[in-house]
Design a protein around this motif. Structure first.
Motif, PDB file in Angstrom:
ATOM      1  N   ALA A 128      43.481  46.281  41.826  1.00 18.88           N
ATOM      2  CA  ALA A 128      44.480  46.113  42.888  1.00 18.88           C
ATOM      3  C   ALA A 128      43.818  45.851  44.238  1.00 18.88           C
ATOM      4  O   ALA A 128      44.250  44.976  45.008  1.00 18.88           O
ATOM      5  N   ALA A 157      46.507  36.001  41.500  1.00 19.75           N
ATOM      6  CA  ALA A 157      47.493  37.059  41.245  1.00 19.75           C
ATOM      7  C   ALA A 157      48.150  36.987  39.872  1.00 19.75           C
ATOM      8  O   ALA A 157      48.440  38.028  39.263  1.00 19.75           O
ATOM      9  N   TYR A 179      53.961  43.282  42.126  1.00 24.57           N
ATOM     10  CA  TYR A 179      52.971  42.244  42.400  1.00 24.57           C
ATOM     11  C   TYR A 179      53.634  40.875  42.532  1.00 24.57           C
ATOM     12  O   TYR A 179      53.285  40.078  43.412  1.00 24.57           O
TER      13      TYR A 179
END
Length: 379
Positions: A128, A157, A179
């Motif tokens: 992360a 991502a 996310y």
């Protein structure tokens, strides 16, 4: 000024400046590379089997991409200091920067996904931190080229989001959703930031253009002429190529205003400017320095004979009849020129000599004639 821009269709000056802004990331690139290599090394040492192989593979790929990008940044800095960047050159530099960035984004996404797929809370925290840290840097530094930036964000991502989903745990589904939302918000921020940055640069350039150009004719004014002259001299690295300055003064222009009115006179001046533009060569600069006075800086002057022909061509084109506000108008022009020596060249020195030649032409009543003024080493 456009409120919104389509990347790739910006004004040339705006595009070159936006691309140049990409290369102001030497230290951030180095810091990100060190963090990435550290995370890759930790991932490799704390894992086994396929995970270790994947960590090593993406680590080597990312390190190589970072090294190439660093070399590119150094090369651009050296190249930029030597001469101004053209649009074609800017596109080549942008392409090289984009390829390095995308490869590194793939490596970041792969390394973050590898760590997130592990059950260790430390590994997932590393994933992360790496992803968000890198994406934040991309947004801040890369929004000037939003398409490249958007692709970089997706490459970094999406693998992590996919890894979270594939873990199959309910908590990971929530993380994947968060996310994904952050990713969408980041892309929107990139495009919004780009529009603001491009708009500000364009507004600044528009104001600079007004300050450096004659409002009536669109030619350079005295400030624009001086800056263009300095730029020409800075990037002139050929000893056999000199600079010439031509001073032009319209003959019998005042009676045009008196007889036909100022609108006709203004229209005539605009037509004179267009004719001057049709004669000057690439890299030459034309300026309106007074009511009916013009100066042309000829960049590639290889001989006095060539300069004289250039000046005579200007006079011949300007002296042809005009039609302004329904009236056929005839004006003459007197011209003088000065040829720069190989050193200590100043604009004021050249104009002073060219003005002397111009006054000689006027005294001799040689309408349309160019009289040479030669200066070898002005101070």
């Amino acid at each position: 000024m456009q409120a919104y821009f389509d990347p790739g269709s910006e004004p040339d000056g705006v595009y070159v400046e936006l691309v140049s802004a990409l290369f102001l990331v030497l230290w951030p690139t180095l810091i990100m590379a060190m963090i990435f290599i550290t995370v890759a090394a930790v991932s490799y040492r704390t894992s086994t089997g396929l995970i270790a192989v994947l960590a090593a593979s993406v680590g080597v790929t990312g390190a190589a991409a970072s090294a190439v990008k660093m070399l590119l940044l150094y090369a651009f800095r050296d190249r930029r200091s030597e001469r101004a960047l053209t649009v074609a050159q800017a596109r080549q530099w942008e392409r090289g920067y984009a390829y390095c960035t995308w490869v590194f984004s793939i490596a970041v996404g792969g390394l973050a996904a590898v760590n997130f797929s592990r059950p260790s809370a430390v590994s997932q925290s590393l994933a992360a931190a790496l992803m968000f840290g890198y994406c934040a840097g991309v947004i801040v530094r890369g929004l000037v080229r939003p398409r490249m930036c958007t692709v970089s964000l997706l490459l970094a991502a999406v693998p992590v989001v996919a890894a979270a989903v594939l873990n199959g745990r309910s908590g990971d589904y929530l993380v994947a959703a968060i996310y994904a939302v952050f990713l969408l918000g980041s892309v929107e921020s990139v495009w919004s930031g780009y529009r603001v940055a491009a708009g500000q640069i364009t507004q600044r350039d528009d104001m600079a253009t007004v300050a450096r150009h004659d409002v009536l004719t669109g030619l350079a004014n005295r400030l624009g002429l001086r800056e263009s002259f300095d730029r020409i001299m800075k990037f002139n690295d050929h000893d056999d190529v000199r600079l010439a300055v031509h001073c032009l003064d319209l003959d019998h222009f005042k009676p045009v205003n008196d007889r036909f009115g100022h609108p006709a006179g203004d229209d005539l001046l605009r037509q004179v400017a267009e004719r001057v533009r049709s004669v000057i060569g690439p890299g030459d600069v034309a300026a309106r320095t007074g009511g009916d006075e013009f100066v042309v800086a000829q960049r590639a002057a290889r001989s006095h004979h060539e300069v004289r022909l250039y000046s005579q061509r200007l006079c011949s084109v300007i002296c042809a009849p005009y039609t302004a506000k329904g009236h056929v108008i005839h004006v003459g022009v007197s011209a003088g020129f000065a040829v720069a020596g190989p050193s200590n060249v100043t604009l004021d020195g050249l104009i002073a000599i060219a003005d002397e030649a111009l006054l000689l032409a006027k005294r001799e009543d040689r309408r349309g004639a160019a009289v040479a003024g030669v200066i070898e080493d002005p101070t």
